[in-house]
Design a protein around this motif. Structure first.
Motif, PDB file in Angstrom:
ATOM      1  N   SER A   1       1.079  -1.155   0.174  1.00 14.26           N
ATOM      2  CA  SER A   1      -0.011   0.028   0.223  1.00 14.26           C
ATOM      3  C   SER A   1       0.753   1.314   0.020  1.00 14.26           C
ATOM      4  CB  SER A   1      -1.051   0.010   1.230  1.00 14.26           C
ATOM      5  OG  SER A   1      -0.100  -0.270   2.325  1.00 14.26           O
ATOM      6  N   ASP A   2       2.090   1.108   0.016  1.00 11.93           N
ATOM      7  CA  ASP A   2       3.037   2.309   0.036  1.00 11.93           C
ATOM      8  C   ASP A   2       3.072   2.769  -1.587  1.00 11.93           C
ATOM      9  OD1 ASP A   2       3.760   2.434   2.652  1.00 11.93           O
ATOM     10  OD2 ASP A   2       5.508   0.818   2.442  1.00 11.93           O
ATOM     11  N   GLN A   3       3.492   3.887  -1.733  1.00 11.93           N
ATOM     12  CA  GLN A   3       3.195   4.444  -3.171  1.00 11.93           C
ATOM     13  C   GLN A   3       4.592   5.223  -3.718  1.00 11.93           C
ATOM     14  OE1 GLN A   3       0.074   7.028  -2.372  1.00 11.93           O
ATOM     15  NE2 GLN A   3      -1.769   5.679  -3.458  1.00 11.93           N
ATOM     16  N   ILE A   4       4.780   4.993  -4.836  1.00 12.01           N
ATOM     17  CA  ILE A   4       5.896   5.736  -5.767  1.00 12.01           C
ATOM     18  C   ILE A   4       5.528   6.502  -6.707  1.00 12.01           C
ATOM     19  CG2 ILE A   4       7.249   3.778  -4.917  1.00 12.01           C
ATOM     20  CD1 ILE A   4       7.576   3.135  -7.984  1.00 12.01           C
ATOM     21  N   ASN A   5       6.364   7.364  -7.287  1.00 11.26           N
ATOM     22  CA  ASN A   5       6.152   8.104  -8.518  1.00 11.26           C
ATOM     23  C   ASN A   5       7.709   8.323  -8.873  1.00 11.26           C
ATOM     24  OD1 ASN A   5       6.845  10.749  -7.488  1.00 11.26           O
ATOM     25  ND2 ASN A   5       5.031  11.596  -8.303  1.00 11.26           N
ATOM     26  N   GLY A   6       7.921   8.735 -10.368  1.00  9.40           N
ATOM     27  CA  GLY A   6       9.130   8.887 -10.668  1.00  9.40           C
ATOM     28  C   GLY A   6       9.272   9.689 -11.951  1.00  9.40           C
ATOM     29  N   SER A   7      10.150   9.673 -12.698  1.00  8.09           N
ATOM     30  CA  SER A   7      10.424  10.793 -13.630  1.00  8.09           C
ATOM     31  C   SER A   7      10.279  10.082 -15.112  1.00  8.09           C
ATOM     32  CB  SER A   7      11.846  11.128 -13.410  1.00  8.09           C
ATOM     33  OG  SER A   7      12.644  10.600 -13.492  1.00  8.09           O
ATOM     34  N   HIS A   8      11.159  10.634 -15.926  1.00 14.51           N
ATOM     35  CA  HIS A   8      11.159  10.248 -17.330  1.00 14.51           C
ATOM     36  C   HIS A   8      11.735   8.779 -17.497  1.00 14.51           C
ATOM     37  CE1 HIS A   8      14.767  12.506 -16.599  1.00 14.51           C
ATOM     38  NE2 HIS A   8      15.201  11.659 -17.595  1.00 14.51           N
ATOM     39  N   ARG A   9      12.745   8.499 -16.281  1.00 19.13           N
ATOM     40  CA  ARG A   9      13.667   7.257 -16.295  1.00 19.13           C
ATOM     41  C   ARG A   9      13.045   6.567 -15.393  1.00 19.13           C
ATOM     42  NH1 ARG A   9      17.945   7.522 -18.735  1.00 19.13           N
ATOM     43  NH2 ARG A   9      18.342   9.644 -18.245  1.00 19.13           N
ATOM     44  N   ALA A  10      12.082   5.856 -15.331  1.00 13.57           N
ATOM     45  CA  ALA A  10      11.270   4.899 -14.601  1.00 13.57           C
ATOM     46  C   ALA A  10      10.815   3.816 -14.730  1.00 13.57           C
ATOM     47  CB  ALA A  10      10.283   5.923 -14.059  1.00 13.57           C
ATOM     48  N   HIS A  11      11.306   2.980 -15.850  1.00 15.49           N
ATOM     49  CA  HIS A  11      10.607   1.708 -16.158  1.00 15.49           C
ATOM     50  C   HIS A  11      11.143   0.693 -14.930  1.00 15.49           C
ATOM     51  CE1 HIS A  11      11.504   2.575 -20.856  1.00 15.49           C
ATOM     52  NE2 HIS A  11      10.558   3.357 -20.084  1.00 15.49           N
ATOM     53  N   HIS A  12      12.169   1.069 -14.550  1.00 16.75           N
ATOM     54  CA  HIS A  12      12.818   0.005 -13.427  1.00 16.75           C
ATOM     55  C   HIS A  12      12.048   0.221 -12.064  1.00 16.75           C
ATOM     56  CE1 HIS A  12      14.467   4.010 -13.153  1.00 16.75           C
ATOM     57  NE2 HIS A  12      15.654   3.509 -11.891  1.00 16.75           N
ATOM     58  N   GLN A  13      11.623   1.550 -11.750  1.00 16.09           N
ATOM     59  CA  GLN A  13      10.811   1.617 -10.611  1.00 16.09           C
ATOM     60  C   GLN A  13       9.468   1.034 -10.760  1.00 16.09           C
ATOM     61  OE1 GLN A  13      11.264   5.849 -10.944  1.00 16.09           O
ATOM     62  NE2 GLN A  13      13.623   5.810 -10.411  1.00 16.09           N
ATOM     63  N   PHE A  14       9.055   1.327 -11.897  1.00 11.32           N
ATOM     64  CA  PHE A  14       7.643   1.086 -12.085  1.00 11.32           C
ATOM     65  C   PHE A  14       7.518  -0.386 -11.997  1.00 11.32           C
ATOM     66  CE2 PHE A  14       4.191  -0.460 -14.876  1.00 11.32           C
ATOM     67  CZ  PHE A  14       3.107   0.361 -14.639  1.00 11.32           C
ATOM     68  N   LEU A  15       8.338  -1.113 -12.526  1.00 20.38           N
ATOM     69  CA  LEU A  15       8.167  -2.627 -13.007  1.00 20.38           C
ATOM     70  C   LEU A  15       8.738  -3.189 -11.300  1.00 20.38           C
ATOM     71  CD1 LEU A  15       9.939  -3.675 -16.075  1.00 20.38           C
ATOM     72  CD2 LEU A  15       7.706  -3.918 -15.461  1.00 20.38           C
TER      73      LEU A  15
END
Lengths: 729, 403
Positions: free
Chosen positions: A83-97
């Motif tokens: 339930s924690d959340q993240i967001n990122g920038s243009h270079r974010a495939h790795h965080q998203f996945l």
């Protein structure tokens, strides 16, 4: 050396380098290490596939790979809960996945078994999104740089450097207010550390003790510019010292070190102690985007690239696991092969061979008619609203001071709806802010009326994050409309576009109040009418009530609406008196409904806000038979075409009256829309009255000359009469 | 077989690359991973490594050469091969670098000089004025504009159409009863758009027996108990409309100098009043019943009697098929001159008891003479005659008018 008169000061917050010791590696949970390895291998294979497809020209737009940086994302994300959340920038495939995988497989992805269906589904939807296909997370709208999967805690990645950081603070605010203990990580690079959105948000998050981790992936290069070229303190976690935010610096090529720092930061945040900063030293093996190394572009050396590659995070974890006999070389190779096979497999679902070339399977593209879907909601949330126009109001109507009604209706809504929170500069003091528009609210709702730092970009972006979260309804005040320029990224790039950009169905229920202040002598930088600029920003709804009665109904609709709504107020109206309801502050005036305030046959006058009254007075004074229409809703979707067309069909002549200066004026696009829709109704060009070219000046005489005056209105009316052959004497 | 080394695609969309320099000469031994050549694109310079070992047998693109992607730039001799093997790969000169063609600069279309288009200055009239003028068949030429810079605006069209109503573009051809002919003024110059020259008219007359119609009218009026009072004229308008439905080629007129076949069946009525003529128009007359037609014309006449000047709006034009009823003046028949914008005018005379020969007997009957005037440039005699026959049949079998 001590010197008389000099006292050493120390920052209030700690700043440490955290290294994983050999003991830490020995103590690390084998399941954690296996999960790290599997996650990073999947992420790497995915990104290699993206670069391969980019090399084949199949990725439209940039593909910013994070190959080499996986340790930062995976190390930190595995310290989170679902339930924690993240967001990122243009270079974010790795965080998203990494986040998506951790959400879908909370117990970890096994290193020694085939990947499950959820791993495949996540990979395919993410790849489809990057290729711009309908089955992607954002239906192909977002692509590589706007990845959102809210369910998994991926709030949406951002192509504006630092642009997602204020929004992340909004999500953190919502968690804090809701008391869930959830935290938010906002990931960004060394390039974003020097931009206002990030620094303003650090300050705000620290002031309000938000559970927000600023995770800096310091990969040293902003495109081709080295971090040491653009900042004196290139140990970027030092930024925390300025704001009282504890900061950890870690080797991002060591996923365990990242993990340990993230655990400490999360513990602190969950305990309500406020934000954290983690700086991870990482390296992208490739250039900003595409499959070439940075050295090909001459801004760094192959030797430097090689040196970093020897510290590869995947190999590091594999080696440490091997040292503990948790995995063998063959198993690692098999894991990598399985990941590659999976990526080949999902690519086969999306890409095909056609006449010696690779191409996207044509049926997978979004339909072109999806282009504008979801730029705004459908207003179904207002379908059941009780609409009462003043003529039909059953109760008593009295003359009341406009600004008192502004405060009264907000007090009423806040009493009825605990989700509403008001924020802005000084809204909690001075007996209701600088004009009294929030009078009494802070006393009644002390924890829901938030005085902000002077940082419009951060606090309106934070409000956007709250709105997107959905549990609370932010009402933001800009003390002056001109401050929208200060906050332009959050107002126009983020809040306005979020729903559409992320696929068309995420909501943004936010109300932005501001007052037009022409006539107060505040000069060039405080005297604009923002309607014209907001009208260019698809996504915003705009209302401009001209009476206290309409204000109540329109504010109620704005607060119920799931889209961002700009509510325009005016200093001249604040102090004026107008018709107001007695005993009922709950009715609605529909968005998108104009009101005819005078009926006539010789021309149609379209106007709004503080110009309605002087227009009516001028029409009466000159004895012109005019339809005067108070537009009330000003955005593209809110123009009441049935009323305007009915009027124009009779009158054949139209005059648009507004107060502000020409450049940012509102009427230009409306004139264009009228000529496009109603050309054959027109007996002369669409006519306009507005202020001068320059922004209003401080000198009283010059200010009056710069704004549309009663004399200008009269001249406009006379001209429209003369040009239809009915010159007034 | 020697290996052909191609210009690689270093990034998506790369179409050509430039050889910055060769790092190995022809004849040099090459190991896998050795840097063979540096290749430049517009942004990047990339070292290109040998994918396998051998001897660099030939270089086909020298330093500085720019060649398309996937063009051979060198040959690599594999183990055991010598220069003779190069001959196997056809003639090297045929795979040698084609010069990159630098075509003439492609100038965007929008930047090319366009031939000067000469445009005659357009008459300035507002869109609304143009629309109203079109609807009322009023020519813009010759009108003076009241709007900005002489623009013709709505009020100018309204003034022009009032003039047109007061002096309609219809004149009665002689001979006619002087008391009727008098109010018909000569046409305005501007409403004779197609010009008087070459104007040719045809007059077609039919005698219609109207006893059945009068009988039906009496019965309908009685049945209506005063809710309506049908006039013979209402039957005529309805019959004319239904006949036009059957003979649509008679539903014509002029717009400016062009002929126009109308989609809608609108019937203009010109009635003589004390001080002139009044034009009314029944739109979509073919889809209206007798009572509706009657009410519409009645309302119009009542309005124009009250108003000091006839009101001009787009419901009161005067185009399309026109009926002139002179029966009230006792005129037996008249051929009315058709003037633009009209194409056909039907003149209805008085219904009178006459002797009619039926078989060999002479019997009394009520007869109404109807004359169709057509502008021969629009309607030929055959079309006119057909229309008149249909009209006569409808008038003589009036139940078809209430069907």
């Amino acid at each position: 050396m001590e010197k008389a008169g000099i006292q050493q000061l120390t920052p209030m917050s700690p700043w440490v380098q955290l290294n994983a010791t050999p003991d830490d590696w020995v103590a690390a949970d084998p399941k954690l290490l296996a999960n790290m390895l599997a996650s990073m291998v999947l992420v790497r294979s995915f990104e290699e596939k993206v670069l391969e497809l980019a090399g084949q020209g199949l990725v439209h737009g940039p593909a910013h790979s994070a190959i080499g940086q996986e340790g930062g994302a995976t190390g930190s994300i595995l310290a989170m809960r679902g339930s924690d959340q993240i967001n990122g920038s243009h270079r974010a495939h790795h965080q998203f996945l990494a986040k998506a995988l951790h959400y879908a497989a909370p117990k970890g992805v096994a290193v020694d078994r085939p990947f499950g269906d959820e791993v495949r589904a996540i990979s395919q939807r993410a790849l489809a999104e990057i290729l711009g296909l309908a089955q992607g997370y954002c239906r192909g709208r977002g692509g590589s740089m706007h990845l959102r999967w809210a369910e998994a805690g991926n709030l949406g990645t951002n192509a504006i450097v630092g642009g997602g950081v204020p929004m992340a603070a909004g999500a953190a605010w919502a968690h804090k207010r809701a008391g869930t203990g959830d935290v938010v990580f906002t990931y960004f690079g060394d390039g974003a550390v020097n931009i206002g959105s990030v620094l303003e948000t650090m300050n705000l998050a620290a002031a309000w003790k938000l559970p927000l981790c600023f995770f800096i992936e310091n990969n040293r290069y902003a495109v081709s510019t080295h971090v040491e070229e653009v900042t004196a303190e290139s140990r970027l976690s030092a930024r925390g010292l300025a704001f009282g935010i504890p900061a950890w610096k870690v080797d991002g090529m060591d996923p365990l070190a990242v993990h340990l720092a993230a655990q400490e930061a999360i513990a602190r945040m969950r305990a309500g102690e406020g934000p954290a900063i983690i700086e991870a030293d990482v390296y992208r093996y490739f250039h900003q985007n595409g499959p070439l190394p940075g050295s090909a572009f001459g801004y760094r050396s192959r030797d430097e690239e090689q040196a970093w590659r020897t510290r590869d995070p995947i190999e590091r974890v594999a080696a440490e696991m091997a040292a503990r006999q948790l995995i063998g070389e063959d198993s690692v190779a098999a894991l990598r092969a399985r990941a590659k096979a999976l990526m080949d497999d999902i690519t086969g679902e999306l890409v095909e061979d056609h006449e010696d070339k690779r191409r996207i399977v044509p049926a997978l593209w979004p339909s072109p008619d999806f282009r504008d879907f979801g730029v705004r909601g459908d207003l179904s949330e207002l379908a059941e609203a009780r609409v009462v126009e003043m003529e039909d109001f059953p109760g008593e109507i009295v003359e009341a001071r406009f600004v008192d009604v502004v405060a009264d209706v907000m007090e009423r809504r806040m009493s009825a709806d605990p989700r509403i929170v008001v924020m802005g500069e000084d809204v909690h003091r001075l007996k209701g802010g600088t004009n009294g528009a929030t009078r009494g609210l802070a006393a009644a709702f002390p924890d829901r009326v938030l005085g902000t730092p002077i940082a419009e970009n951060a606090f309106v972006g934070l409000a956007g994050g709250i709105a997107m979260d959905g549990r609370f309804i932010p009402v933001v005040e800009f003390m002056y409309p001109d401050f929208m320029w200060v906050a332009a990224d959050q107002v126009f790039n983020q809040i306005a576009k979020a729903r559409h950009m992320f696929g068309g169905d995420s909501e943004m229920p936010l109300v932005l109040r501001t007052k037009v202040a022409m006539g107060t002598g505040y000069g060039s930088q405080h005297s604009m009418d923002p309607a014209g600029i907001f009208a260019t920003s698809v996504g915003w709804r705009i209302v401009a009530p001209s009476t206290p009665y309409d204000y109540v109904g329109l504010m109620n609709s704005a607060l119920a609406c799931k889209d961002p709504v700009l509510v325009l107020e005016h200093v001249d109206l604040y102090t004026s008196k107008g018709p107001a309801p007695v005993g009922d502050l709950d009715y609605h005036i529909p968005l998108g409904k104009a009101k005819r305030v005078r009926r006539g046959e010789q021309m149609t006058v379209l106007t709004y806000l503080a110009m309605v009254r002087p227009v009516v007075e001028a029409v009466d004074r000159l004895g012109i038979s005019a339809d005067v229409i108070d537009l009330r809703s000003l955005d593209r979707a809110g123009i009441d075409w049935p009323l305007i067309e009915e009027s124009l069909d009779r009158t054949g002549n139209v005059l648009i009256v507004e107060q502000g200066s020409a450049g940012t004026s509102y009427g230009g696009w409306l004139a264009d829309a009228i000529q496009a829709r109603c050309f054959d109704m027109l007996d002369q060009p669409v006519r306009r009255v507005h202020g001068g070219e320059a922004s209003p000046s401080i000198s009283k005489v010059l200010e009056a000359a710069a704004c549309c005056s009663p004399a200008d209105i009269e001249a406009g009316l006379r001209s429209v009469m003369a040009d239809q052959g009915l010159a007034l004497v | 077989m020697p290996r052909t080394i191609m210009m690689p695609a270093l990034s998506a969309g790369m179409e050509e690359g430039t050889i910055a320099r060769w790092l190995k000469p022809v004849g040099a031994a090459v190991a896998k991973g050795d840097v063979l050549v540096e290749i430049e694109t517009d942004k990047a310079t990339m070292e290109y490594e040998a994918e396998e070992g051998g001897i660099l047998g030939a270089i086909m693109a020298d330093d500085g050469a720019t060649v398309p992607v996937n063009t051979a730039i060198a040959m690599l001799l594999l183990e055991g091969e010598d220069n003779a093997a190069l001959a196997e790969v056809a003639d090297i000169s045929t795979v040698a670098t084609p010069p990159v063609e630098q075509g003439p600069m492609d100038v965007p279309v929008s930047l090319r000089a366009e031939p000067e288009v000469t445009r005659s200055r357009r008459l300035a009239a507002s869109p609304l004025a143009r629309r109203l003028a079109r609807q009322r068949n009023i020519a813009l030429e010759g009108l003076s504009g009241s709007g900005a810079r002489g623009r013709i605006v709505r009020i100018d069209i309204e003034r022009a159409s009032q003039t047109a109503v007061a002096a309609p573009a219809v004149v009665v051809a002689p001979p006619a009863s002087p008391s009727v002919a008098q109010p018909f003024a000569p046409p305005q110059a501007h409403s004779a758009a197609p010009g008087w020259e070459g104007l040719s008219q045809i007059y077609l007359t039919a005698r219609c027996e109207v006893d059945a119609l009068l009988d039906l009218r009496a019965r309908l009026n009685e049945a209506g108990c005063g809710t309506y009072t049908l006039l013979v004229n209402d039957f005529v308008v309805r019959a004319a409309a239904l006949a036009l439905r059957e003979v649509p080629n008679a539903n014509v007129g002029w717009i400016g100098s062009s002929s126009q076949l109308y989609d809608n069946i609108d019937i203009s009525m010109i009635s003589a009043a004390e001080d002139g003529l009044v034009t009314s128009i029944v739109r979509h007359a073919d889809s209206k019943g007798l009572a509706a037609i009657s009410a519409e014309i009645g309302d119009f006449l009542a309005d124009s009697a009250c108003a000091s000047t006839p009101q001009g709006d787009d419901n009161r034009g005067g185009s399309g098929f026109t009926v002139v009823n002179l029966g009230a003046f006792g005129v037996e028949s008249a051929g009315v001159t058709v003037n633009a914008p009209r194409g056909c005018v039907l003149t209805v005379g008085a219904a009178e008891r006459r002797a009619v020969v039926k078989g060999d007997a002479c019997v009394p009957a009520t007869v109404m003479s109807c004359t169709l005037s057509v502008d021969h440039r629009l309607v030929d005699a055959a079309v006119g005659a057909r229309w008149l026959a249909v009209f006569k049949a409808l008038i003589e079998q009036p139940l078809r008018l209430v069907a």
